[in-house]
Design an enzyme around this catalytic site. Structure first.
Site, PDB file in Angstrom:
ATOM      1  N   LYS A  63     -27.001 -17.616  -2.587  1.00  0.00           N
ATOM      2  CA  LYS A  63     -27.626 -17.325  -3.881  1.00  0.00           C
ATOM      3  C   LYS A  63     -27.477 -15.833  -4.136  1.00  0.00           C
ATOM      4  O   LYS A  63     -27.756 -15.027  -3.245  1.00  0.00           O
ATOM      5  CB  LYS A  63     -29.139 -17.630  -3.823  1.00  0.00           C
ATOM      6  CG  LYS A  63     -29.489 -19.074  -3.946  1.00  0.00           C
ATOM      7  CD  LYS A  63     -31.011 -19.209  -4.084  1.00  0.00           C
ATOM      8  CE  LYS A  63     -31.459 -20.537  -3.526  1.00  0.00           C
ATOM      9  NZ  LYS A  63     -32.885 -20.611  -3.278  1.00  0.00           N
TER      10      LYS A  63
ATOM     11  N   HIS B  91     -41.619 -16.843   5.327  1.00  0.00           N
ATOM     12  CA  HIS B  91     -42.010 -16.737   3.904  1.00  0.00           C
ATOM     13  C   HIS B  91     -42.753 -15.425   3.626  1.00  0.00           C
ATOM     14  O   HIS B  91     -43.475 -15.322   2.642  1.00  0.00           O
ATOM     15  CB  HIS B  91     -42.945 -17.891   3.480  1.00  0.00           C
ATOM     16  CG  HIS B  91     -42.271 -19.214   3.317  1.00  0.00           C
ATOM     17  ND1 HIS B  91     -42.938 -20.389   3.564  1.00  0.00           N
ATOM     18  CD2 HIS B  91     -41.020 -19.543   2.921  1.00  0.00           C
ATOM     19  CE1 HIS B  91     -42.113 -21.405   3.336  1.00  0.00           C
ATOM     20  NE2 HIS B  91     -40.944 -20.917   2.951  1.00  0.00           N
TER      21      HIS B  91
ATOM     22  N   ARG C 192     -31.623 -11.177   2.137  1.00  0.00           N
ATOM     23  CA  ARG C 192     -32.698 -11.887   2.804  1.00  0.00           C
ATOM     24  C   ARG C 192     -32.238 -12.154   4.242  1.00  0.00           C
ATOM     25  O   ARG C 192     -31.171 -12.724   4.455  1.00  0.00           O
ATOM     26  CB  ARG C 192     -32.975 -13.209   2.105  1.00  0.00           C
ATOM     27  CG  ARG C 192     -33.997 -14.009   2.840  1.00  0.00           C
ATOM     28  CD  ARG C 192     -34.065 -15.415   2.345  1.00  0.00           C
ATOM     29  NE  ARG C 192     -35.124 -16.108   3.069  1.00  0.00           N
ATOM     30  CZ  ARG C 192     -35.106 -17.409   3.314  1.00  0.00           C
ATOM     31  NH1 ARG C 192     -34.099 -18.151   2.896  1.00  0.00           N
ATOM     32  NH2 ARG C 192     -36.085 -17.969   3.975  1.00  0.00           N
TER      33      ARG C 192
ATOM     34  N   GLU D 122     -46.847 -24.321  -7.629  1.00  0.00           N
ATOM     35  CA  GLU D 122     -46.890 -23.876  -9.024  1.00  0.00           C
ATOM     36  C   GLU D 122     -46.949 -25.046  -9.999  1.00  0.00           C
ATOM     37  O   GLU D 122     -47.540 -24.930 -11.079  1.00  0.00           O
ATOM     38  CB  GLU D 122     -45.629 -23.044  -9.335  1.00  0.00           C
ATOM     39  CG  GLU D 122     -45.583 -21.720  -8.601  1.00  0.00           C
ATOM     40  CD  GLU D 122     -44.166 -21.150  -8.527  1.00  0.00           C
ATOM     41  OE1 GLU D 122     -43.316 -21.513  -9.358  1.00  0.00           O
ATOM     42  OE2 GLU D 122     -43.914 -20.339  -7.616  1.00  0.00           O
TER      43      GLU D 122
ATOM     44  N   ASN E  74     -28.784 -14.068  -0.756  1.00  0.00           N
ATOM     45  CA  ASN E  74     -29.479 -14.976   0.159  1.00  0.00           C
ATOM     46  C   ASN E  74     -28.444 -15.971   0.674  1.00  0.00           C
ATOM     47  O   ASN E  74     -28.074 -16.912  -0.011  1.00  0.00           O
ATOM     48  CB  ASN E  74     -30.612 -15.696  -0.582  1.00  0.00           C
ATOM     49  CG  ASN E  74     -31.406 -16.601   0.330  1.00  0.00           C
ATOM     50  OD1 ASN E  74     -31.019 -16.835   1.479  1.00  0.00           O
ATOM     51  ND2 ASN E  74     -32.514 -17.111  -0.173  1.00  0.00           N
TER      52      ASN E  74
ATOM     53  N   ARG F  43     -39.586 -31.434   7.144  1.00  0.00           N
ATOM     54  CA  ARG F  43     -40.096 -30.951   8.440  1.00  0.00           C
ATOM     55  C   ARG F  43     -41.500 -31.479   8.686  1.00  0.00           C
ATOM     56  O   ARG F  43     -42.314 -31.546   7.762  1.00  0.00           O
ATOM     57  CB  ARG F  43     -40.120 -29.414   8.466  1.00  0.00           C
ATOM     58  CG  ARG F  43     -38.753 -28.815   8.661  1.00  0.00           C
ATOM     59  CD  ARG F  43     -38.794 -27.300   8.542  1.00  0.00           C
ATOM     60  NE  ARG F  43     -38.215 -26.856   7.292  1.00  0.00           N
ATOM     61  CZ  ARG F  43     -38.308 -25.634   6.791  1.00  0.00           C
ATOM     62  NH1 ARG F  43     -38.993 -24.709   7.433  1.00  0.00           N
ATOM     63  NH2 ARG F  43     -37.749 -25.326   5.639  1.00  0.00           N
TER      64      ARG F  43
ATOM     65  N   GLU G 254     -39.277 -14.068  -4.759  1.00  0.00           N
ATOM     66  CA  GLU G 254     -38.820 -13.363  -3.556  1.00  0.00           C
ATOM     67  C   GLU G 254     -37.657 -12.426  -3.860  1.00  0.00           C
ATOM     68  O   GLU G 254     -37.553 -11.344  -3.277  1.00  0.00           O
ATOM     69  CB  GLU G 254     -38.403 -14.389  -2.494  1.00  0.00           C
ATOM     70  CG  GLU G 254     -39.599 -15.141  -1.937  1.00  0.00           C
ATOM     71  CD  GLU G 254     -39.239 -16.476  -1.309  1.00  0.00           C
ATOM     72  OE1 GLU G 254     -39.020 -17.451  -2.055  1.00  0.00           O
ATOM     73  OE2 GLU G 254     -39.165 -16.542  -0.074  1.00  0.00           O
TER      74      GLU G 254
HETATM   75  P1  ADP Z   1     -37.386 -24.106  -2.081  1.00  0.00           P
HETATM   76  O1  ADP Z   1     -38.382 -24.037  -0.962  1.00  0.00           O
HETATM   77  O2  ADP Z   1     -36.126 -24.792  -1.696  1.00  0.00           O
HETATM   78  O3  ADP Z   1     -37.202 -22.787  -2.806  1.00  0.00           O
HETATM   79  P2  ADP Z   1     -38.973 -24.885  -4.362  1.00  0.00           P
HETATM   80  O4  ADP Z   1     -39.956 -23.785  -4.177  1.00  0.00           O
HETATM   81  O5  ADP Z   1     -38.151 -24.903  -5.615  1.00  0.00           O
HETATM   82  O6  ADP Z   1     -38.024 -25.112  -3.132  1.00  0.00           O
HETATM   83  O7  ADP Z   1     -39.833 -26.258  -4.326  1.00  0.00           O
HETATM   84  C1  ADP Z   1     -39.210 -27.495  -4.348  1.00  0.00           C
HETATM   85  C2  ADP Z   1     -40.292 -28.553  -4.422  1.00  0.00           C
HETATM   86  O8  ADP Z   1     -41.067 -28.363  -5.605  1.00  0.00           O
HETATM   87  C3  ADP Z   1     -39.739 -29.966  -4.469  1.00  0.00           C
HETATM   88  O9  ADP Z   1     -40.503 -30.823  -3.635  1.00  0.00           O
HETATM   89  C4  ADP Z   1     -39.955 -30.337  -5.925  1.00  0.00           C
HETATM   90  O10 ADP Z   1     -40.095 -31.719  -6.121  1.00  0.00           O
HETATM   91  C5  ADP Z   1     -41.265 -29.634  -6.196  1.00  0.00           C
HETATM   92  N1  ADP Z   1     -41.510 -29.568  -7.631  1.00  0.00           N
HETATM   93  C6  ADP Z   1     -40.824 -28.919  -8.582  1.00  0.00           C
HETATM   94  N2  ADP Z   1     -41.335 -29.188  -9.810  1.00  0.00           N
HETATM   95  C7  ADP Z   1     -42.369 -30.051  -9.621  1.00  0.00           C
HETATM   96  C8  ADP Z   1     -43.304 -30.712 -10.470  1.00  0.00           C
HETATM   97  N3  ADP Z   1     -43.272 -30.530 -11.797  1.00  0.00           N
HETATM   98  N4  ADP Z   1     -44.232 -31.516  -9.897  1.00  0.00           N
HETATM   99  C9  ADP Z   1     -44.262 -31.700  -8.580  1.00  0.00           C
HETATM  100  N5  ADP Z   1     -43.415 -31.115  -7.710  1.00  0.00           N
HETATM  101  C10 ADP Z   1     -42.485 -30.299  -8.226  1.00  0.00           C
END
Ligand code: ADP
Length: 409
Positions: free
Chosen positions: A16, A177, A88, A330, A9, A238, A381
């Site tokens: 990555k 996505h 990707r 999640e 990626n 965004r 992904e």
């Molecule tokens: P990306 O889109 O870059 O792959 P991720 O799917 O890892 O990013 O999501 C990042 C977001 O998830 C950030 O806003 C981060 O703060 C949030 N996040 C991760 N863990 C938690 C948590 N325990 N509670 C709330 N938000 C979280």
């Protein structure tokens, strides 16, 4: 060692890599190189054991990828060449409805789609060229973020603009996505023991970028991102949806379209509203301390999401489940609860206790009995890319679909 599959990626300043076993089902190693082309380029091996190292000051993608491959080899995770390499690729336009083996015509098509994703597709192509230099005999596969949404019906993908903009310039909703939404479909179908073609859901991918997708009988039929990944939900930096009249309004105040566009992409969303950060974990902490900016940002984020969940019900009336995924989806029980508090009466009744106990590492159902199903599923992904790569390289057949329309692009 048996065959391995490498997932790549490539972002504009990051790479990555993930290495999978011969069945493309078990993760062997992952690595992330960041800040490429800048001062503090670093490589982090994240799995199976953590290590970090500085890269040369001017390290670019080539050095990062080569160093990473060397580390994989030294650790014995990669022997010989991988059996397949999956990339990707962000934008496949209308050309690609599925993943494809990379051939010269595919590279040209990805180049042509770069006008639609000027930051992403060129970086993806850099990765493809680098890896084909390092492993000239290994087949490579492109897995597109847009491909899953090529099933959108015309009424969902057309903007209410002069039709010629679609015909001549390809201006339409593409959606992104797709790989994550497709994984969620696969997981939910497996969990429900149903064929994917009979599984319907609303999938909310909430990470730094956020999008929602209505999936009816295994096909994407509506989604919130559009021509670019800027449209739709509130995201980390965004804006998501805005009134396009903003451009003229700000132009009259001397702020040019280019600057407005930058602001919408980099200074808006959770960061812009809160004035603090784009990080939902941090915002949640600040909110608990009574910070008004953080509280406002979370509320706008959740309300916009609730609106979109409601809107997706126009496309999938009886979803098997509403699924939350991505870092926020999640992990954030608060975001899930606040979002669903706007949707009472639409059949989504959250079980507060289950909502607090389920998360990334304990995915499961979080609804009260009698409610529509609400689930947390951890997205993956890379695994989808590895599986597609395995499938296409083992079968050695390309599933390139003919251009559906001659757009002259
Ligand atoms: P990306 O889109 O870059 O792959 P991720 O799917 O890892 O990013 O999501 C990042 C977001 O998830 C950030 O806003 C981060 O703060 C949030 N996040 C991760 N863990 C938690 C948590 N325990 N509670 C709330 N938000 C979280």
């Amino acid at each position: 060692m048996a065959d391995t599959y490498l997932v790549v990626n490539c972002g504009s300043s990051s790479v990555k890599l993930a290495l999978y076993d011969d069945q493309a089902s078990t993760l062997i190693a992952t690595a992330l190189a960041e800040n490429l082309g800048f001062d503090k380029a670093r490589l982090r091996i994240a799995f199976p054991r953590e290590s970090t190292e500085d890269l040369a000051v001017d390290a670019g993608h080539q050095q990062a990828i080569e160093t990473c491959i060397s580390r994989f080899r030294e650790s014995g995770w990669l022997e010989g060449d991988p059996a397949g390499i999956g990339h990707r690729v962000v934008h496949g336009g209308e050309r690609f409805r599925a993943s494809v083996l990379i051939e010269p015509t595919v590279v040209r098509a990805i180049e042509e789609c770069a006008a639609l994703a000027p930051l992403h597709n060129p970086a993806n192509l850099t990765g493809i060229h680098q890896l084909s230099r390092i492993f000239p005999r290994t087949p490579q596969v492109a897995v597109f973020d847009t491909a899953f949404h090529q099933s959108l019906p015309e009424h969902a993908f057309l903007y209410a603009l002069p039709y010629r903009l679609y015909q001549d310039e390809g201006v339409r909703r593409y959606g992104f996505h797709g790989t994550s939404h497709r994984y969620i479909l696969q997981q939910l179908a497996a969990d429900l023991d149903k064929p994917e073609s009979e599984t319907s859901l609303i999938s909310a991918h909430l990470g730094n970028g956020c999008s929602i997708c209505a999936i009816r009988d295994g096909q994407s039929v509506d989604t919130s991102m559009g021509l670019t990944p800027l449209e739709g939900l509130v995201m980390g930096t965004r804006s998501g949806d805005i009134d396009p009249g903003l451009f003229d309004f700000l132009a009259a105040k001397g702020i040019e379209a280019r600057e407005t566009h930058r602001m919408l992409n980099r200074e808006s969303g959770l960061l812009g509203i809160s004035g603090h950060t784009n990080d939902m974990r941090e915002l949640t902490r600040l909110d608990e301390q009574g910070d008004q900016g953080a509280s406002r940002a979370i509320e706008v984020f959740c309300f916009r999401l609730a609106r979109y969940i409601g809107a997706m019900l126009a496309s999938v009336n009886c979803p098997d489940a509403l699924v939350f995924t991505g870092g926020i989806g999640e992990n954030s029980a608060i975001v899930r609860a606040r979002t669903l508090s706007h949707l009472q009466g639409l059949g989504f009744d959250l079980d507060a206790q289950a909502n607090n106990t389920h998360g990334r590492d304990s995915a499961g159902e979080i609804q009260l009995s009698g409610s529509r199903m609400i689930k947390v599923i951890r997205t993956n992904e890379e695994l989808v890319i590895a599986r597609d790569t395995h499938h296409l390289t083992v079968n050695e057949t390309s599933s390139v679909s003919p251009a559906t329309r001659a757009h002259g692009r």
